[in-house]
Design a protein around this motif. Structure first.
Motif: not given
Length: 90
Positions: A30-46, A51-57
């Motif tokens: 579960a920890q590995e899933l969250l880490t990989k998901m966070s890394e991949k989605c951050f790289k793709k979306c941000i 200081t804050a995410l806009d609506n599209s992000e």
């Protein structure tokens, strides 16, 4: 005798130990899933961290995480059924 030897454990103790190991593996997965998901989605979306995410992000991250979880679940189910089939064929 090795301190990790299970030869002196009763059947119930061995089963409890196996349950604890399975639980630790599940937590690590579960920890590995969250880490990989966070890394991949951050790289793709941000594009520009701030200081804050806009609506599209926010929408992109939500969709990315949903897709990632769907894919993870599909792979997990497929892997589990393959293991089960192999056990049945033995």
């Amino acid at each position: 005798m090795d301190s990790l030897s299970t030869g002196s454990l009763s059947g119930a103790q061995k089963e409890e130990l196996m349950d604890q190991v399975k639980q630790q593996i599940a937590i690590a997965n579960a920890q590995e899933l969250l880490t990989k998901m966070s890394e991949k989605c951050f790289k793709k979306c941000i594009n520009k961290p701030g200081t804050a995410l806009d609506n599209s992000e926010q929408k992109c991250i939500a969709m990315c995480m949903d897709r990632y979880m769907d894919a993870w679940n599909l792979v997990s189910r497929t892997y589990s059924s393959r293991i089960q089939r192999e056990r049945n064929n033995m």
